[in-house]
Design an enzyme around this catalytic site. Structure first.
Site, PDB file in Angstrom:
ATOM      1  CG  ASP A   1      -1.996  -1.148   1.079  1.00 27.68           C
ATOM      2  OD1 ASP A   1      -2.242  -1.669   0.252  1.00 27.68           O
ATOM      3  OD2 ASP A   1      -2.467  -1.673   2.236  1.00 27.68           O
TER       4      ASP A   1
ATOM      5  CE  LYS B   1      -3.324  -3.648  -3.266  1.00 32.90           C
ATOM      6  NZ  LYS B   1      -3.760  -4.920  -2.342  1.00 32.90           N
TER       7      LYS B   1
HETATM    8  O1  LIG Z   1      -5.113  -8.022   4.588  1.00 28.76           O
HETATM    9  C1  LIG Z   1      -5.155  -7.003   4.554  1.00 28.76           C
HETATM   10  O2  LIG Z   1      -5.644  -6.451   5.656  1.00 28.76           O
HETATM   11  C2  LIG Z   1      -4.744  -6.239   3.504  1.00 28.76           C
HETATM   12  C3  LIG Z   1      -4.124  -7.036   2.441  1.00 28.76           C
HETATM   13  C4  LIG Z   1      -3.704  -5.996   1.269  1.00 28.76           C
HETATM   14  O3  LIG Z   1      -4.478  -6.629   0.244  1.00 28.76           O
HETATM   15  P1  LIG Z   1      -4.238  -7.784  -0.929  1.00 28.76           P
HETATM   16  O4  LIG Z   1      -4.469  -9.238   0.031  1.00 28.76           O
HETATM   17  O5  LIG Z   1      -5.422  -7.481  -1.757  1.00 28.76           O
HETATM   18  O6  LIG Z   1      -2.881  -7.816  -1.325  1.00 28.76           O
HETATM   19  C5  LIG Z   1      -3.599  -4.676   1.611  1.00 28.76           C
HETATM   20  O7  LIG Z   1      -3.436  -4.051   0.166  1.00 28.76           O
HETATM   21  C6  LIG Z   1      -4.959  -4.141   2.105  1.00 28.76           C
HETATM   22  O8  LIG Z   1      -4.595  -2.749   2.516  1.00 28.76           O
HETATM   23  C7  LIG Z   1      -4.791  -4.837   3.571  1.00 28.76           C
HETATM   24  C1  LIG Z   2      -5.812  -1.549  -0.461  1.00 27.86           C
HETATM   25  C2  LIG Z   2      -6.223  -0.906   0.743  1.00 27.86           C
HETATM   26  O1  LIG Z   2      -7.428  -1.662   1.444  1.00 27.86           O
HETATM   27  P1  LIG Z   2      -8.619  -2.397   1.158  1.00 27.86           P
HETATM   28  O2  LIG Z   2      -8.009  -3.407   0.145  1.00 27.86           O
HETATM   29  O3  LIG Z   2      -9.109  -3.110   2.393  1.00 27.86           O
HETATM   30  O4  LIG Z   2      -9.631  -1.587   0.442  1.00 27.86           O
HETATM   31  C3  LIG Z   2      -5.451   0.006   1.417  1.00 27.86           C
HETATM   32  O5  LIG Z   2      -5.907   0.449   2.382  1.00 27.86           O
HETATM   33  O6  LIG Z   2      -4.643   0.575   0.759  1.00 27.86           O
END
Ligand SMILES: O=C(O)C1=C[C@@H](OP(=O)(O)O)[C@@H](O)[C@H](O)C1
Ligand SMILES: C=C(OP(=O)(O)O)C(=O)O
Length: 449
Positions: free
Chosen positions: A327, A354
């Site tokens: 992120d 995202k």
């Molecule tokens: O498991 C989590 O809390 C998260 C995993 C990540 O996403 P991905 O699993 O899609 O990579 C991240 O980008 C997101 O902000 C939070």
């Molecule tokens: C990818 C993110 O969150 P989520 O996937 O939970 O929307 C983030 O917070 O950058």
């Protein structure tokens, strides 16, 4: 439904004086979602302190209430959840609206798959564009049935499995959300759920499973992990202390690095190695960031970060580091724009799914502010100015909090002010962002354009 906040223009300009002072960033978003979910699945009452009270997490709190848990906000980040025990969630009476949150939506799919109930889930215009097949497909092997809109998008309907089967799944993309969804479904299944991830991703779910009394074995396989969870444990309520979010700390930290003369202290920031990739990268760039009072809080490594303004140099970020800073690429691109030399960030494919297509949105942010860059395959290449970047642009945020905050940090460091076309979504992860930055800046550096 979809009560999307009204768009809010916000601009940032170089502050009159360096950033200084101490600040605590809001609670970790990933851990906050999980604390509420585990609290709802445990027997007994879970006390949570330091919960992030951002929009994304409030959606999870509302969903847990709709599924029968008692969730109380006691004020100041202190929350109490009376759980229903594994298998004890009840059918929600209405559609579950997960707002802007991919984590809430995908982890909830795992929980719902393991419960014999019917539920419908939706989200805002950003979340309704994001892929859900990555969870609905593996979760269908439990016996749960999912129906989604075309392309595996929300809204979706799920009929949970009466007697869910344990999964044996190799996650094809590095994703803690997919891994966690499989493990949450595995809580309700008899026998061992096995999840293999080719690259290690944040392990908050595994840590919290243990903290609530489940048996989890984790083996190392190359860069990845093999996780085995014994199904149908009795989860017992346990207190959760949520550390400060390193993904939020990234914004004031980069601002302090780039505004000459700055020195700030960020208190209680989570330093889980599977989350701290940005800080390793900034160190390679020559950033003066010192970890003070390193300690373990609530089972997670935490430190205070002293950040001093630094002349940064370009870096080559290897693709295997991406999961530990997934992120943080938009704000790293801002740091790279001010660094001396050409920075290459490799293997950013996942950024495309995202809250926005973050690779395209970051490129547009750079373009609008006179910063030279290239996208080469899944790599982002940024040609740094070796000092304040030009700035002067208006950044289209595409309902993405991290694009908005990155634009505003750029404005603090750039030659001309930078405007974010919509700062409302910052509330999803970092409530009080503008006020905190203005306090550190000692004045109205962020305000109406
Ligand atoms: O498991 C989590 O809390 C998260 C995993 C990540 O996403 P991905 O699993 O899609 O990579 C991240 O980008 C997101 O902000 C939070
Ligand atoms: C990818 C993110 O969150 P989520 O996937 O939970 O929307 C983030 O917070 O950058």
């Amino acid at each position: 439904m979809h009560d999307t906040p009204a768009a809010r223009l916000l601009a940032a300009r170089a502050p009159a004086r360096p950033l200084s002072g101490k600040a605590a960033v809001p609670g970790d978003k990933s851990i906050s979602h999980r604390a509420l979910m585990f609290g709802a699945l445990a027997v007994g009452t879970t006390e949570i302190t330091g919960l992030l009270e951002g929009e994304d997490v409030l959606r999870t709190a509302a969903a847990m209430r709709a599924l029968g848990a008692t969730v109380q906000n006691l004020g100041g980040g202190h929350w109490r959840v009376a759980g229903r025990g594994i298998g004890g969630l009840v059918e929600p009476e209405d559609v579950l609206d997960m707002g802007n949150s991919g984590t809430a939506a995908r982890l909830l799919c795992g929980l719902l798959a393991g419960h014999k109930l019917f539920a419908v889930m939706t989200g805002d215009a950003s979340l309704r564009k994001r892929p859900m097949k990555r969870v609905t497909e593996p979760l269908s092997a439990t016996g749960a049935r999912f129906a989604t809109r075309a392309g595996g998008r929300l809204p979706l309907a799920v009929e949970g499995a009466a007697d869910p089967l344990p999964l044996d799944y190799r996650v094809p993309v590095p994703s803690a959300q997919v891994k966690s969804a499989c493990l949450l479904a595995g809580l309700c299944a008899r026998g061992i759920t096995r999840v293999v991830e080719p690259e290690a991703t944040r392990d908050h779910t595994e840590n919290m499973l243990r903290h609530f009394g489940a048996t989890v074995e984790v083996g190392i396989e190359g860069h990845g992990r093999v996780i085995e969870l014994t199904g149908q444990p009795e989860l017992v309520a346990a207190p959760v202390v949520v550390p400060g979010d390193p993904s939020s700390a990234a914004f004031p930290a980069v601002a302090a690095l780039l505004v000459p003369g700055s020195e700030i202290l960020l208190r209680g920031v989570g330093m889980n190695p599977l989350r701290a990739g940005l800080f390793a990268t900034l160190a390679e760039m020559g950033a003066d960031i010192t970890r003070l009072d390193e300690r373990i809080e609530g089972g997670e490594p935490v430190a205070d970060l002293r950040v001093k303004a630094s002349a940064l140099r370009a870096v080559d970020v290897p693709p295997e580091r991406a999961p530990s800073m997934i992120d943080e690429y938009p704000i790293l691109a801002v740091a790279a724009a001010a660094a001396a030399g050409t920075t290459r960030m490799r293997g950013l494919k996942e950024l495309r799914v995202k809250e926005s297509d973050r690779l395209a949105a970051t490129a547009a942010l750079l373009e609008a502010n006179g910063i030279r860059f290239a996208i080469e395959g899944d790599d982002l290449v940024v040609h740094g100015a070796g000092g304040p970047p030009p700035g002067g642009g208006t950044v289209v945020t595409h309902m993405d909090h991290r694009i908005a905050m990155s634009a505003l940090v750029l404005g603090l460091a750039a030659q001309r002010p930078v405007t974010a076309d919509d700062a409302a979504f910052i509330e999803t992860s970092f409530p009080g962002f503008a006020a905190l930055m203005n306090r550190l800046a000692g004045g109205e550096a962020l305000g109406a354009p």
